[in-house]
Every structure is written in structure tokens, then in C-alpha cells.
Design a protein around this motif. Structure first.
Motif, PDB file in Angstrom:
ATOM      1  N   LEU A  44       0.830  -1.198   0.000  1.00 48.84           N
ATOM      2  CA  LEU A  44       0.000   0.000   0.000  1.00 48.84           C
ATOM      3  C   LEU A  44       0.869   1.255   0.000  1.00 48.84           C
ATOM      4  O   LEU A  44       1.988   1.240   0.504  1.00 48.84           O
ATOM      5  N   PRO A  45       0.367   2.335  -0.551  1.00 43.77           N
ATOM      6  CA  PRO A  45       1.118   3.598  -0.494  1.00 43.77           C
ATOM      7  C   PRO A  45       1.428   3.986   0.943  1.00 43.77           C
ATOM      8  O   PRO A  45       0.632   3.735   1.846  1.00 43.77           O
ATOM      9  N   SER A 100      -7.982   1.732  -2.960  1.00 38.33           N
ATOM     10  CA  SER A 100      -7.443   3.080  -2.752  1.00 38.33           C
ATOM     11  C   SER A 100      -8.146   3.800  -1.602  1.00 38.33           C
ATOM     12  O   SER A 100      -7.791   4.929  -1.258  1.00 38.33           O
ATOM     13  N   ASP A 101      -9.138   3.137  -1.007  1.00 39.62           N
ATOM     14  CA  ASP A 101      -9.882   3.725   0.100  1.00 39.62           C
ATOM     15  C   ASP A 101      -9.507   3.014   1.401  1.00 39.62           C
ATOM     16  O   ASP A 101      -9.238   1.815   1.417  1.00 39.62           O
ATOM     17  N   PHE A 147       0.763   0.053  -6.842  1.00 46.34           N
ATOM     18  CA  PHE A 147      -0.585  -0.347  -7.215  1.00 46.34           C
ATOM     19  C   PHE A 147      -0.574  -1.381  -8.337  1.00 46.34           C
ATOM     20  O   PHE A 147      -1.412  -2.278  -8.371  1.00 46.34           O
TER      21      PHE A 147
END
Length: 360
Positions: free
Chosen positions: A213-214, A261-262, A319
Motif C-alpha cells: 500500500l502507499p 485506494s480507500d 498499485f
């Protein structure tokens, strides 16, 4: 007599659940509470060294615990003593690194040994494995609260009570050998190897996906929420039949891909993959029959490799890698789920061959 045995086993499960929470809590709390002011490089290498000691040594220590099973209770006590030394004698970060790492590794293989051997179903496995992640979440989120150090003293008191329990219940510190309460997976050798590899691949991707994850996702309370989702997943997964368990995890993983992305998507994903941990431990102990500690150690080493491997991914590529990993993960789960169909399982078992030979 049966009620008495069940009572002792339930009591042991409760002890191991609390110890699991305290062991994982002690490690993360000590590093962030006592050594967060260290230079970035020293802190980074100490945490890295801790993870390597805590997870990479588990297959070796698991083999020792399996080999000298009657000393299992002594190994558990020694592991908690190591954790106490590393947590309370905070003179140097690398001193704590060694003792916390060894304590964590030794506890996981020795503490899981009795649960994995005596549990007839996967329910005790999930309950035992679930509490550790809450220890991580609370230790990391609230590391600045000085009063939480008293939880480590609770560990000291419980260690004394645990040994008194063993003396009163079994009139000995060493354990007598007992036959496993579960059935061995009597599979053809070629399928047993393939099945084992699929489980390791699944573990590898499960451990690494969250690391992909970022970095802006890493927030204090967000980590706690992920740990809570993992705790609930492991607990609930203990009570769900295998086919439903795997199917539900596939569905949740697929849905969470859309919302990755959430923040809620990530939390949902952590819940989905955690559903699989009880069934994974159940598979591994049946493949490594009578070598339960080694089975747990191999799973921990695989988790470490996935965790470190995904941590090295470049930020701009995360991603892309994540979606590829999701695809492989779901594919592996589908292949594993095929095994749960009764007719397929029957065709893969060795006892079918034996029966055919007897008929001849």
C-alpha cells in the motif's frame, strides 16, 4: 475424566491467548516507547533484526520444540522470560532486539505446539492466533502511554500462575507425550507437495499485500483498525466451514480490489485474508503430522519473506504490483478451494489406493 481434560485444555488456551497478546504487545511497545528517540538508522536496523530473529528462526526452533516436546512448558516459560528481559532492561536497543526476537520466536512455536496438537477442530487455532495482532495494534497505537508498561508485569504474574497450573493439573512441569487429536491428511505425495506449495504462496501474498500500500496509508489509528479487522477475521474464521471460509475470503478480496485506494477497502481486505489463518494452520498441522511447531515456524518464515519482499517495492509501482498480487492470490485460493470438494478429496487420498490394493 473427559470434562477434566477439556477444562485443562480450555484453561491452557486462555493462557496462550493472553500470552500471545502480551508477547506481541511487548515487542512493538518496547521499541516505540523506549527507543523511538534513537537515530533512524539504528532504529530501522534494530526493528529489521528483531523481525529476522523473531520469524526466520522459527523453523529451527520449531524443530527443537517438536524434538523435545516434553519440555514444551519450559520453552514457554523461557520465551516469556526473554520477552521480560528485552522489555524491562532497556539499556540498549540491540540488547532488546535479541531477547525480544528470541522470546517471540520461541513462544510462537512452543505456545502453538499444545494448541495445534490437542485441538480437534480449527476453532482453538483461530482463537489462539487472533490475539497477537491486537497486541501489535495496541502496542503501536498507544506506545506513548507510560502506564501500559504494567501489562508486562501482568505477564510475569501470569507466567508464575501458568507454571503453578501445570504443577497442579499435571503434577509436573514437563509434558507427557499425547497422540494428536486431529487426523493426518493422508494424501498422495505428489499432491501433498503441490498443496503445501499453494499454501505457502497464499501465505506469501497475504503477508505482503498490505505492505504494497502507499506509505500515506500508514497512520496510527488506521493501523489499529486494520489489527481489529484481522483479529475479528481470525476469530470468525475459526467457526466457519472451510468451503464457506475460502469462498467468503475470495469474495471479500475481489471486492476490496475495487476499493483498495480507500481506507475502508484496506480494512475490509485485512478482514478477508484473516479469515483464512485458522484453516491455514489446520492444513499445515495435518501435512506436518506430529511436527506442529515446525509447521508454525515454516508459516512464520513465509510471512516474513512476503513482508520484506513487498516492502522493497518502489512507491510508483505499488498499485500495479498489488493488482497482480491480488490476481495470483485469488487464483491460489480457488485452487485450494477445489480440495474441499468431497469427491475430489477422496480421489487424492492414499487410503483409496490402499483399499483398491486390498480388493485385488
Amino acid at each position: 475424566m473427559m470434562k477434566s481434560k477439556n477444562y485443562f485444555f480450555i484453561t491452557e488456551i486462555i493462557f496462550m491467548m493472553i500470552f500471545h497478546f502480551l508477547v506481541d504487545f511487548s515487542a512493538v511497545y518496547t521499541f516505540y516507547h523506549s527507543y523511538f528517540s534513537y537515530t533512524d538508522s539504528a532504529f530501522f536496523y534494530a526493528v529489521l533484526g528483531y523481525n529476522i530473529i523473531a520469524f526466520a528462526t522459527q523453523p529451527f526452533l520449531g524443530y527443537i520444540v517438536d524434538r523435545f516436546n516434553k519440555y514444551k512448558n519450559i520453552f514457554i516459560t523461557l520465551s516469556i522470560l526473554f520477552m521480560i528481559l528485552g522489555s524491562l532492561i532497556t539499556v540498549d536497543i540491540f540488547f532488546s532486539m535479541v531477547f525480544l526476537g528470541l522470546g517471540n520466536a520461541l513462544f510462537h512455536v512452543s505456545g502453538s505446539k499444545e494448541i495445534l496438537r490437542k485441538a480437534k477442530t480449527k476453532i482453538p487455532l483461530g482463537l489462539y492466533i487472533s490475539t497477537g495482532v491486537m497486541g501489535l495494534g495496541i502496542g503501536f497505537t498507544f506506545f506513548n502511554i507510560d502506564e501500559l508498561i504494567y501489562l508486562i508485569y501482568v505477564g510475569i504474574a501470569l507466567m508464575v500462575l501458568y507454571n503453578l497450573f501445570n504443577l497442579c493439573a499435571y503434577r509436573r512441569i514437563t509434558s507427557e507425550y499425547i497422540e494428536p487429536s486431529y487426523q493426518k491428511e493422508n494424501l498422495k505425495s505428489e499432491f501433498s507437495s503441490i498443496f503445501f506449495i499453494l499454501i505457502l504462496i497464499s501465505l506469501f501474498f497475504r503477508s505482503g499485500l498490505s505492505k504494497g500500500l502507499p506509505s500515506n496509508f500508514i497512520m496510527q489509528y488506521f493501523y489499529l483498525y486494520c489489527c481489529l479487522a484481522s483479529f475479528l477475521g481470525k476469530t470468525i474464521g475459526s467457526f466457519i466451514p472451510n468451503k464457506i471460509n475460502i469462498s467468503l475470503s475470495i469474495l471479500i478480496t475481489f471486492i476490496s480490489m475495487i476499493f483498495i485506494s480507500d481506507y475502508l477497502g484496506v480494512i475490509f481486505f485485512n478482514f478477508g485474508i484473516s479469515l483464512l489463518m485458522p484453516i491455514t494452520l489446520d492444513y499445515l498441522r495435518k501435512i506436518f503430522y506430529k511436527k506442529e511447531a515446525l509447521a508454525l515456524g515454516i508459516s512464520s518464515l513465509t510471512l516474513l519473506i512476503g513482508n520484506l519482499g513487498f516492502s522493497l517495492i518502489d512507491e510508483s509501482q505499488k498499485f500495479y504490483i498489488i493488482y497482480f498480487a491480488y490476481f495470483i492470490h485469488i487464483l491460489v485460493l480457488i485452487l485450494i478451494s477445489i480440495y474441499e470438494f468431497p469427491k475430489i478429496k477422496e480421489g487424492l487420498r492414499l487410503d483409496k489406493i490402499d483399499n483398491e490394493e486390498n480388493l485385488k
